[in-house]
Design an enzyme around this catalytic site. Sequence first.
Site, mmCIF file in Angstrom:
data_model
loop_
_atom_site.group_PDB
_atom_site.id
_atom_site.type_symbol
_atom_site.label_atom_id
_atom_site.label_comp_id
_atom_site.label_asym_id
_atom_site.label_seq_id
_atom_site.Cartn_x
_atom_site.Cartn_y
_atom_site.Cartn_z
ATOM 1 N N TYR A 30 -1.788 8.762 12.379
ATOM 2 C CA TYR A 30 -1.298 9.587 11.272
ATOM 3 C C TYR A 30 -2.263 10.737 11.010
ATOM 4 N N PHE A 31 -1.712 11.875 10.619
ATOM 5 C CA PHE A 31 -2.558 12.966 10.146
ATOM 6 C C PHE A 31 -2.757 12.781 8.633
ATOM 7 N N LEU A 44 -5.124 -11.480 5.204
ATOM 8 C CA LEU A 44 -4.952 -11.618 6.666
ATOM 9 C C LEU A 44 -6.124 -12.346 7.308
ATOM 10 N N ARG A 49 -18.423 18.921 2.681
ATOM 11 C CA ARG A 49 -18.616 17.465 2.642
ATOM 12 C C ARG A 49 -19.144 17.003 4.003
ATOM 13 N N PRO A 50 -20.237 16.245 4.002
ATOM 14 C CA PRO A 50 -20.774 15.811 5.298
ATOM 15 C C PRO A 50 -19.705 15.081 6.109
ATOM 16 N N GLY A 77 0.817 -1.217 0.000
ATOM 17 C CA GLY A 77 0.000 0.000 0.000
ATOM 18 C C GLY A 77 0.849 1.264 0.000
ATOM 19 N N TYR A 78 0.165 2.378 0.019
ATOM 20 C CA TYR A 78 0.822 3.691 -0.097
ATOM 21 C C TYR A 78 1.847 3.917 1.026
ATOM 22 N N SER A 94 -5.191 6.503 13.164
ATOM 23 C CA SER A 94 -5.470 7.681 12.345
ATOM 24 C C SER A 94 -5.962 8.828 13.211
ATOM 25 N N LYS A 116 -10.631 1.800 13.745
ATOM 26 C CA LYS A 116 -9.323 2.194 14.314
ATOM 27 C C LYS A 116 -9.425 2.349 15.827
ATOM 28 N N TYR A 161 -15.189 3.429 9.440
ATOM 29 C CA TYR A 161 -13.734 3.273 9.276
ATOM 30 C C TYR A 161 -13.006 3.744 10.539
ATOM 31 N N ASN A 179 -6.134 -2.989 -2.359
ATOM 32 C CA ASN A 179 -6.092 -1.586 -2.769
ATOM 33 C C ASN A 179 -4.668 -1.217 -3.192
HETATM 34 P P1 NAD Z 1 -3.475 1.470 1.299
HETATM 35 O O1 NAD Z 1 -4.864 1.085 0.972
HETATM 36 O O2 NAD Z 1 -2.640 2.090 0.248
HETATM 37 O O3 NAD Z 1 -2.686 0.226 1.906
HETATM 38 C C1 NAD Z 1 -3.309 -0.754 2.696
HETATM 39 C C2 NAD Z 1 -2.860 -2.112 2.162
HETATM 40 O O4 NAD Z 1 -3.445 -3.138 2.963
HETATM 41 C C3 NAD Z 1 -3.317 -2.336 0.720
HETATM 42 O O5 NAD Z 1 -2.210 -2.691 -0.066
HETATM 43 C C4 NAD Z 1 -4.305 -3.492 0.842
HETATM 44 O O6 NAD Z 1 -4.270 -4.353 -0.281
HETATM 45 C C5 NAD Z 1 -3.838 -4.188 2.100
HETATM 46 N N1 NAD Z 1 -4.888 -4.949 2.789
HETATM 47 C C6 NAD Z 1 -6.085 -4.512 3.227
HETATM 48 N N2 NAD Z 1 -6.768 -5.518 3.799
HETATM 49 C C7 NAD Z 1 -5.973 -6.620 3.727
HETATM 50 C C8 NAD Z 1 -6.110 -7.973 4.147
HETATM 51 N N3 NAD Z 1 -7.225 -8.411 4.735
HETATM 52 N N4 NAD Z 1 -5.094 -8.829 3.918
HETATM 53 C C9 NAD Z 1 -3.964 -8.414 3.320
HETATM 54 N N5 NAD Z 1 -3.772 -7.148 2.876
HETATM 55 C C10 NAD Z 1 -4.770 -6.269 3.082
HETATM 56 O O7 NAD Z 1 -3.564 2.452 2.571
HETATM 57 P P2 NAD Z 1 -2.442 3.370 3.187
HETATM 58 O O8 NAD Z 1 -2.786 4.788 2.880
HETATM 59 O O9 NAD Z 1 -1.103 2.862 2.876
HETATM 60 O O10 NAD Z 1 -2.766 3.150 4.728
HETATM 61 C C11 NAD Z 1 -2.024 2.236 5.522
HETATM 62 C C12 NAD Z 1 -2.634 2.213 6.912
HETATM 63 O O11 NAD Z 1 -2.618 3.525 7.456
HETATM 64 C C13 NAD Z 1 -4.089 1.772 6.961
HETATM 65 O O12 NAD Z 1 -4.279 1.013 8.126
HETATM 66 C C14 NAD Z 1 -4.860 3.069 7.037
HETATM 67 O O13 NAD Z 1 -6.102 2.888 7.669
HETATM 68 C C15 NAD Z 1 -3.921 3.911 7.874
HETATM 69 N N6 NAD Z 1 -4.069 5.367 7.656
HETATM 70 C C16 NAD Z 1 -3.993 5.875 6.396
HETATM 71 C C17 NAD Z 1 -4.140 7.251 6.206
HETATM 72 C C18 NAD Z 1 -4.119 7.863 4.827
HETATM 73 O O14 NAD Z 1 -4.630 8.974 4.666
HETATM 74 N N7 NAD Z 1 -3.549 7.217 3.828
HETATM 75 C C19 NAD Z 1 -4.325 8.091 7.317
HETATM 76 C C20 NAD Z 1 -4.379 7.526 8.578
HETATM 77 C C21 NAD Z 1 -4.248 6.155 8.749
HETATM 78 C C1 WQD Z 2 -8.603 17.255 3.187
HETATM 79 C C2 WQD Z 2 -9.301 18.601 3.010
HETATM 80 C C3 WQD Z 2 -11.637 18.385 2.526
HETATM 81 C C4 WQD Z 2 -11.135 16.471 -1.378
HETATM 82 C C5 WQD Z 2 -9.286 11.649 5.325
HETATM 83 C C6 WQD Z 2 -9.921 10.638 6.226
HETATM 84 C C7 WQD Z 2 -9.040 10.357 7.402
HETATM 85 C C8 WQD Z 2 -7.609 10.008 6.983
HETATM 86 C C9 WQD Z 2 -7.072 10.969 5.982
HETATM 87 C C10 WQD Z 2 -7.335 7.609 7.002
HETATM 88 C C11 WQD Z 2 -10.674 18.645 3.671
HETATM 89 C C12 WQD Z 2 -10.908 19.008 1.350
HETATM 90 C C13 WQD Z 2 -10.898 17.071 -0.154
HETATM 91 C C14 WQD Z 2 -11.709 17.233 -2.423
HETATM 92 C C15 WQD Z 2 -11.750 19.151 -0.960
HETATM 93 N N1 WQD Z 2 -7.527 8.712 6.381
HETATM 94 N N2 WQD Z 2 -11.207 18.375 0.043
HETATM 95 N N3 WQD Z 2 -11.986 18.558 -2.176
HETATM 96 O O1 WQD Z 2 -10.885 14.398 5.189
HETATM 97 O O2 WQD Z 2 -8.830 15.242 6.399
HETATM 98 O O3 WQD Z 2 -9.115 12.843 6.044
HETATM 99 O O4 WQD Z 2 -8.008 11.161 4.922
HETATM 100 O O5 WQD Z 2 -7.295 7.424 8.184
HETATM 101 O O6 WQD Z 2 -9.632 9.304 8.095
HETATM 102 O O7 WQD Z 2 -11.171 11.143 6.671
HETATM 103 O O8 WQD Z 2 -8.584 14.279 4.104
HETATM 104 O O9 WQD Z 2 -7.727 14.659 1.834
HETATM 105 O O10 WQD Z 2 -10.128 13.907 2.120
HETATM 106 O O11 WQD Z 2 -9.487 16.207 2.784
HETATM 107 O O12 WQD Z 2 -12.036 20.334 -0.792
HETATM 108 O O13 WQD Z 2 -11.970 16.752 -3.528
HETATM 109 O O14 WQD Z 2 -9.540 18.805 1.604
HETATM 110 O O15 WQD Z 2 -12.904 18.957 2.697
HETATM 111 O O16 WQD Z 2 -10.849 19.957 4.144
HETATM 112 P P1 WQD Z 2 -9.453 14.272 5.467
HETATM 113 P P2 WQD Z 2 -8.968 14.687 2.627
#
Ligand code: NAD
Ligand code: WQD
Length: 357
Positions: free
Chosen positions: A176-177, A59, A291-292, A10-11, A124, A152, A148, A35
Amino acid sequence: MAILVTGGAGYIGSHTCIELLNAGYEIVVLDYFLNSKPEVINTIKEITQSAFKFYTIDLLDKNSLDKVFLENDIEAVIHFAALKAVGESSYNPLEYYHNNITSTLILCEKMRKYNVKNLVFSSSATVYGVPERCPISEDSPLKAKNPYGRTKLMIEEILQDLYASDKEWSICILRYFNPIGAHQSGLLGEDPNGIPNNLMPYITQVAIGKLKKLNVFGNQYPTNDGTGVRDYIHVVDLAVGHLKALERITFSTGVEVYNLGTGKGYSVLEMITAFEKASGKKIPYKIVESRPGDVAVCYADPEKAEKSLGWTATKGIDEMCKDAWRWQSLNPNGYEKNQERESPYCIPSEDFLIGNK
Ligand code: NAD
Ligand code: WQD
C-alpha cells in the site's frame, strides 16, 4: 466458505470488511484491539446491515486461533493485523518483530494445518526505502529503513519461502502507498491513538480544533514546492483492491506482489490546499525541520495491479479530503462518542466477543 480477516477492526481492515460484505462474501473477523475499538465491529454491521462472526483473539495466542479454523469453513485469509507506527518501532523493535512476524508465522502454521493456502498480505511501500526512481514498480530494489518496514520485508521473504516449499499456496502481497479518507457514510474512519503521526489525521485534527497547527516537515526537498510528495490513496479504493486480490488467488497458485497506489504524487502543501478546499477550514501550518528517515518523493507505478488484477484507484484527492473531513467532523473524538449510538444491528458486546482478552 468464509474469508478470515485478521486486524479487521483496524482502519483498512474495517473498510475492507464492508466491501467484502457488500460483495456477498461471508467473513469471519478477528482482532485484539491493540490499535482499534470494539465499536468498529458494530459500525461495520450497521453500515452493511449484515452479520458476521467476530473473535477477540491475539494472533500470538496459538490455541485461540485453532478455534477459529475449527469453528469456521475458512477459504482464504486477508492478514491486516500488525503494529504499524514507524517511530514506535524504533523504540520498541522487539515488540514489533514479535507481534508482526511471530503472529504471521503462527497464522501461516495454522493455515497449513487446516489446509487453507490462500493468503492476501498487507505490505507497504515502506519496503522500497529511499526509492531510486518514481514511479516505483514492484521490481524496484527493496530496503526498509526502520524496524516496522523490516517486519514487512521479512514477512514478504517468509511468504516467498513458504510458496517455494509448497506450491499449493496462493499468496498476494499488496504494497500500500498512503491510505487516507474514510467511508462515505461518515461512520467509519481513521482513529489514531494519541497525537497522529500521519499527515491526513493530523490535518483533520487541526481542522476540528484538537491541534493548533500542522508542522510541515521540511521544505527543502527537490520537489515543486520543497515539501515531501506521496501517493495518497482512498481507503475504499484500497479495500476494493483486496477483493480483486482475493479473486486472483482463488484461481491460481504462486506469490504475486502488487503496488496499490494511484500513481500520482501530491506535496504536503498541495494536500493542505486540497483539504482547505474540501472542508472550508483554514489549516494553519509552520515549516519545521524535516523528519528523520523521510523520503522526498514516493509514488507508485500501479500498472501491474491494473493489468493483472483489473484494479485501479477511482477516487481523487478532493473525495479523499471530503471523506476524511466528514468522518472527523461527525466524530471529533473518533469512536469514543459513538459508544452511545444505537442500532438494531448492534449486538451486545458480550454476545459476540469470543476469546480470552
Ligand atoms: P490499524 O492499526 O488500524 O489496524 C491493524 C489492526 O490489527 C488493529 O485493529 C490491531 O488491533 C490489530 N492487531 C495488531 N496486532 C494484532 C495481534 N497480534 N492480534 C490481533 N490483532 C492485532 O492499521 P491499518 O492502517 O488498518 O493497517 C492494516 C495493515 O496495513 C497493517 O498490516 C499495516 O502495517 C499495513 N499498512 C498500513 C498503512 C497505513 O498507512 N495505514 C500503509 C501500508 C501498510
Ligand atoms: C506524509 C508526508 C511527511 C506528518 C508512513 C509510514 C509508511 C506507511 C504510511 C505503513 C511526508 C509529511 C507528515 C506531519 C508533515 N505506513 N508530514 N507533517 O511518512 O509517507 O508514510 O505512513 O506502512 O510506512 O512511514 O506518511 O502521512 O507520515 O507523511 O509534514 O505532521 O507528510 O513529512 O512528507 P509517510 P505520513
